[in-house]
Motif scaffolding. Structure first.
Motif, PDB file in Angstrom:
ATOM      1  N   VAL A 131       0.823  -1.206   0.000  1.00  0.00           N
ATOM      2  CA  VAL A 131       0.000   0.000   0.000  1.00  0.00           C
ATOM      3  C   VAL A 131       0.863   1.266   0.000  1.00  0.00           C
ATOM      4  CG1 VAL A 131      -0.361   0.375   2.480  1.00  0.00           C
ATOM      5  CG2 VAL A 131      -2.226   0.800   0.890  1.00  0.00           C
ATOM      6  N   LEU A 132       2.143   1.142   0.335  1.00  0.00           N
ATOM      7  CA  LEU A 132       3.033   2.305   0.312  1.00  0.00           C
ATOM      8  C   LEU A 132       3.355   2.771  -1.112  1.00  0.00           C
ATOM      9  CD1 LEU A 132       5.550   1.372   3.149  1.00  0.00           C
ATOM     10  CD2 LEU A 132       3.634   2.996   3.253  1.00  0.00           C
ATOM     11  N   VAL A 133       3.321   1.851  -2.069  1.00  0.00           N
ATOM     12  CA  VAL A 133       3.664   2.208  -3.454  1.00  0.00           C
ATOM     13  C   VAL A 133       2.694   3.260  -4.011  1.00  0.00           C
ATOM     14  CG1 VAL A 133       4.050   1.337  -5.793  1.00  0.00           C
ATOM     15  CG2 VAL A 133       4.810  -0.001  -3.815  1.00  0.00           C
ATOM     16  N   PRO A 134       1.370   3.065  -3.914  1.00  0.00           N
ATOM     17  CA  PRO A 134       0.491   4.131  -4.408  1.00  0.00           C
ATOM     18  C   PRO A 134       0.622   5.430  -3.604  1.00  0.00           C
ATOM     19  CG  PRO A 134      -0.795   2.316  -3.493  1.00  0.00           C
ATOM     20  CD  PRO A 134       0.616   1.875  -3.544  1.00  0.00           C
ATOM     21  N   ILE A 135       0.985   5.341  -2.347  1.00  0.00           N
ATOM     22  CA  ILE A 135       1.181   6.556  -1.549  1.00  0.00           C
ATOM     23  C   ILE A 135       2.382   7.335  -2.083  1.00  0.00           C
ATOM     24  CG2 ILE A 135       1.812   7.413   0.749  1.00  0.00           C
ATOM     25  CD1 ILE A 135       0.013   5.130   1.883  1.00  0.00           C
ATOM     26  N   VAL A 136       3.444   6.627  -2.450  1.00  0.00           N
ATOM     27  CA  VAL A 136       4.606   7.290  -3.050  1.00  0.00           C
ATOM     28  C   VAL A 136       4.196   7.954  -4.365  1.00  0.00           C
ATOM     29  CG1 VAL A 136       6.863   6.885  -4.138  1.00  0.00           C
ATOM     30  CG2 VAL A 136       6.327   5.829  -1.933  1.00  0.00           C
ATOM     31  N   PHE A 137       3.428   7.261  -5.177  1.00  0.00           N
ATOM     32  CA  PHE A 137       2.960   7.862  -6.432  1.00  0.00           C
ATOM     33  C   PHE A 137       2.080   9.080  -6.170  1.00  0.00           C
ATOM     34  CE2 PHE A 137       4.222   3.943  -8.666  1.00  0.00           C
ATOM     35  CZ  PHE A 137       4.739   4.489  -9.831  1.00  0.00           C
ATOM     36  N   MET A 138       1.263   9.030  -5.128  1.00  0.00           N
ATOM     37  CA  MET A 138       0.440  10.202  -4.790  1.00  0.00           C
ATOM     38  C   MET A 138       1.328  11.399  -4.463  1.00  0.00           C
ATOM     39  SD  MET A 138      -2.691   8.618  -2.569  1.00  0.00           S
ATOM     40  CE  MET A 138      -3.744  10.051  -2.568  1.00  0.00           C
ATOM     41  N   CYS A 139       2.428  11.152  -3.773  1.00  0.00           N
ATOM     42  CA  CYS A 139       3.366  12.232  -3.452  1.00  0.00           C
ATOM     43  C   CYS A 139       3.989  12.804  -4.721  1.00  0.00           C
ATOM     44  CB  CYS A 139       4.453  11.732  -2.497  1.00  0.00           C
ATOM     45  SG  CYS A 139       3.836  11.328  -0.850  1.00  0.00           S
ATOM     46  N   VAL A 140       4.331  11.940  -5.662  1.00  0.00           N
ATOM     47  CA  VAL A 140       4.898  12.419  -6.929  1.00  0.00           C
ATOM     48  C   VAL A 140       3.866  13.245  -7.691  1.00  0.00           C
ATOM     49  CG1 VAL A 140       5.832  11.709  -9.175  1.00  0.00           C
ATOM     50  CG2 VAL A 140       6.568  10.529  -7.090  1.00  0.00           C
ATOM     51  N   HIS A 141       2.626  12.758  -7.750  1.00  0.00           N
ATOM     52  CA  HIS A 141       1.563  13.536  -8.419  1.00  0.00           C
ATOM     53  C   HIS A 141       1.365  14.880  -7.714  1.00  0.00           C
ATOM     54  CE1 HIS A 141       0.569  10.252 -11.048  1.00  0.00           C
ATOM     55  NE2 HIS A 141       0.145   9.480 -10.078  1.00  0.00           N
ATOM     56  N   GLY A 142       1.397  14.858  -6.389  1.00  0.00           N
ATOM     57  CA  GLY A 142       1.264  16.110  -5.630  1.00  0.00           C
ATOM     58  C   GLY A 142       2.412  17.065  -5.922  1.00  0.00           C
ATOM     59  N   ALA A 143       3.620  16.525  -6.038  1.00  0.00           N
ATOM     60  CA  ALA A 143       4.782  17.371  -6.366  1.00  0.00           C
ATOM     61  C   ALA A 143       4.628  17.976  -7.754  1.00  0.00           C
ATOM     62  CB  ALA A 143       6.069  16.544  -6.283  1.00  0.00           C
ATOM     63  N   GLN A 144       4.067  17.222  -8.684  1.00  0.00           N
ATOM     64  CA  GLN A 144       3.839  17.764 -10.023  1.00  0.00           C
ATOM     65  C   GLN A 144       2.823  18.907  -9.987  1.00  0.00           C
ATOM     66  OE1 GLN A 144       3.010  14.073 -12.241  1.00  0.00           O
ATOM     67  NE2 GLN A 144       4.881  14.500 -13.420  1.00  0.00           N
ATOM     68  N   ILE A 145       1.817  18.752  -9.155  1.00  0.00           N
ATOM     69  CA  ILE A 145       0.831  19.836  -9.014  1.00  0.00           C
ATOM     70  C   ILE A 145       1.496  21.070  -8.418  1.00  0.00           C
ATOM     71  CG2 ILE A 145      -1.244  20.554  -7.746  1.00  0.00           C
ATOM     72  CD1 ILE A 145      -2.253  17.635  -8.095  1.00  0.00           C
ATOM     73  N   LEU A 146       2.277  20.871  -7.358  1.00  0.00           N
ATOM     74  CA  LEU A 146       2.968  22.002  -6.730  1.00  0.00           C
ATOM     75  C   LEU A 146       3.934  22.686  -7.698  1.00  0.00           C
ATOM     76  CD1 LEU A 146       3.705  20.552  -3.173  1.00  0.00           C
ATOM     77  CD2 LEU A 146       2.037  22.331  -3.790  1.00  0.00           C
ATOM     78  N   ALA A 147       4.615  21.885  -8.509  1.00  0.00           N
ATOM     79  CA  ALA A 147       5.559  22.454  -9.480  1.00  0.00           C
ATOM     80  C   ALA A 147       4.839  23.265 -10.552  1.00  0.00           C
ATOM     81  CB  ALA A 147       6.379  21.345 -10.134  1.00  0.00           C
ATOM     82  N   ALA A 148       3.578  22.927 -10.814  1.00  0.00           N
ATOM     83  CA  ALA A 148       2.827  23.620 -11.846  1.00  0.00           C
ATOM     84  C   ALA A 148       2.130  24.875 -11.331  1.00  0.00           C
ATOM     85  CB  ALA A 148       1.792  22.667 -12.469  1.00  0.00           C
ATOM     86  N   LEU A 149       2.157  25.100 -10.025  1.00  0.00           N
ATOM     87  CA  LEU A 149       1.516  26.303  -9.465  1.00  0.00           C
ATOM     88  C   LEU A 149       2.269  27.554  -9.939  1.00  0.00           C
ATOM     89  CD1 LEU A 149       0.724  25.307  -5.777  1.00  0.00           C
ATOM     90  CD2 LEU A 149      -0.918  25.801  -7.588  1.00  0.00           C
ATOM     91  N   PRO A 150       1.542  28.607 -10.193  1.00  0.00           N
ATOM     92  CA  PRO A 150       2.193  29.867 -10.602  1.00  0.00           C
ATOM     93  C   PRO A 150       2.765  30.601  -9.367  1.00  0.00           C
ATOM     94  CG  PRO A 150      -0.193  30.131 -10.592  1.00  0.00           C
ATOM     95  CD  PRO A 150       0.103  28.697 -10.257  1.00  0.00           C
ATOM     96  N   TRP A 151       3.885  30.139  -8.882  1.00  0.00           N
ATOM     97  CA  TRP A 151       4.466  30.648  -7.636  1.00  0.00           C
ATOM     98  C   TRP A 151       4.769  32.127  -7.679  1.00  0.00           C
ATOM     99  CZ3 TRP A 151       3.738  27.993  -3.484  1.00  0.00           C
ATOM    100  CH2 TRP A 151       3.596  26.602  -3.568  1.00  0.00           C
ATOM    101  N   ARG A 152       5.188  32.629  -8.831  1.00  0.00           N
ATOM    102  CA  ARG A 152       5.521  34.079  -8.911  1.00  0.00           C
ATOM    103  C   ARG A 152       4.295  34.938  -8.677  1.00  0.00           C
ATOM    104  NH1 ARG A 152       9.825  34.201 -13.884  1.00  0.00           N
ATOM    105  NH2 ARG A 152      11.343  32.939 -12.798  1.00  0.00           N
ATOM    106  N   SER A 153       3.164  34.533  -9.230  1.00  0.00           N
ATOM    107  CA  SER A 153       1.955  35.350  -9.025  1.00  0.00           C
ATOM    108  C   SER A 153       1.374  35.137  -7.629  1.00  0.00           C
ATOM    109  CB  SER A 153       0.927  35.048 -10.098  1.00  0.00           C
ATOM    110  OG  SER A 153       0.523  33.690 -10.033  1.00  0.00           O
ATOM    111  N   ILE A 154       1.639  34.000  -7.017  1.00  0.00           N
ATOM    112  CA  ILE A 154       1.132  33.733  -5.679  1.00  0.00           C
ATOM    113  C   ILE A 154       1.932  34.535  -4.646  1.00  0.00           C
ATOM    114  CG2 ILE A 154       0.913  31.966  -3.863  1.00  0.00           C
ATOM    115  CD1 ILE A 154       0.307  29.954  -6.088  1.00  0.00           C
ATOM    116  N   THR A 155       3.272  34.492  -4.775  1.00  0.00           N
ATOM    117  CA  THR A 155       4.115  35.167  -3.798  1.00  0.00           C
ATOM    118  C   THR A 155       4.374  36.620  -4.146  1.00  0.00           C
ATOM    119  OG1 THR A 155       6.111  34.423  -4.952  1.00  0.00           O
ATOM    120  CG2 THR A 155       5.295  33.033  -3.164  1.00  0.00           C
ATOM    121  N   GLY A 156       4.020  36.989  -5.365  1.00  0.00           N
ATOM    122  CA  GLY A 156       4.320  38.245  -5.953  1.00  0.00           C
ATOM    123  C   GLY A 156       4.051  39.489  -5.338  1.00  0.00           C
TER     124      GLY A 156
END
Length: 156
Positions: A131-156
């Protein structure tokens, strides 16, 4: 086999049922492995697709959508692991109960050897790691979402 003792017809029926149950439990384990391979392949493709989309003209919104779909698939994967685990657990309870009517109890004996103290410290069931394997994949998917956030406009 001249030296084998004769079994009563009822004993033969119990033995045949036992063989069938063991075979069914093995098939469930094979289906479980096939399901894990399917989810692993789908998640790998989704991660690759999300990475491609993040670098393409499709933009961050499609990366989020694909990554969220990946997270949803991971939830389904976890549910499948738990479902297969409970199905096999029930099958093995029936097998162990049937072993009481047989001259040997290989499954009961195996679990006694694996967990002598009954505290679960010596042997960790596979589903806890599985059950840890899908949890690791969820973390990777979450990291992809975070990487796609427009950080400059959020922190801007």
């Amino acid at each position: 086999m001249e030296n084998e003792p004769e079994c009563a017809p009822r004993d033969k029926e119990v033995l045949e049922i036992y063989k069938m149950l063991v075979e069914m439990a093995d098939r469930v384990s094979q289906r479980r492995q096939s399901a894990n391979s399917f989810y692993l392949t789908v998640n790998t493709a989704i991660i690759g697709g999300a990475a491609y989309l993040s670098q393409s003209a499709f933009g961050d919104l499609s990366t989020w959508a694909v990554s969220l779909a990946g997270m949803a698939i991971c939830v389904l994967w976890i549910r499948a692991v738990v479902s297969y685990k409970s199905l096999n657990a029930a099958k093995f309870e029936v097998i162990v109960a049937l072993e009481r009517r047989l001259p040997v109890s290989p499954y009961k004996d195996e679990w006694t050897i694996l967990d002598v103290d009954g505290d679960g410290k010596r042997h960790k069931p596979f589903h806890k790691t599985e059950v840890l394997v899908p949890i690791v994949f969820m973390c990777v998917h979450g990291a992809q979402i975070l990487a796609a956030l427009p950080w400059r406009s959020i922190t801007g």
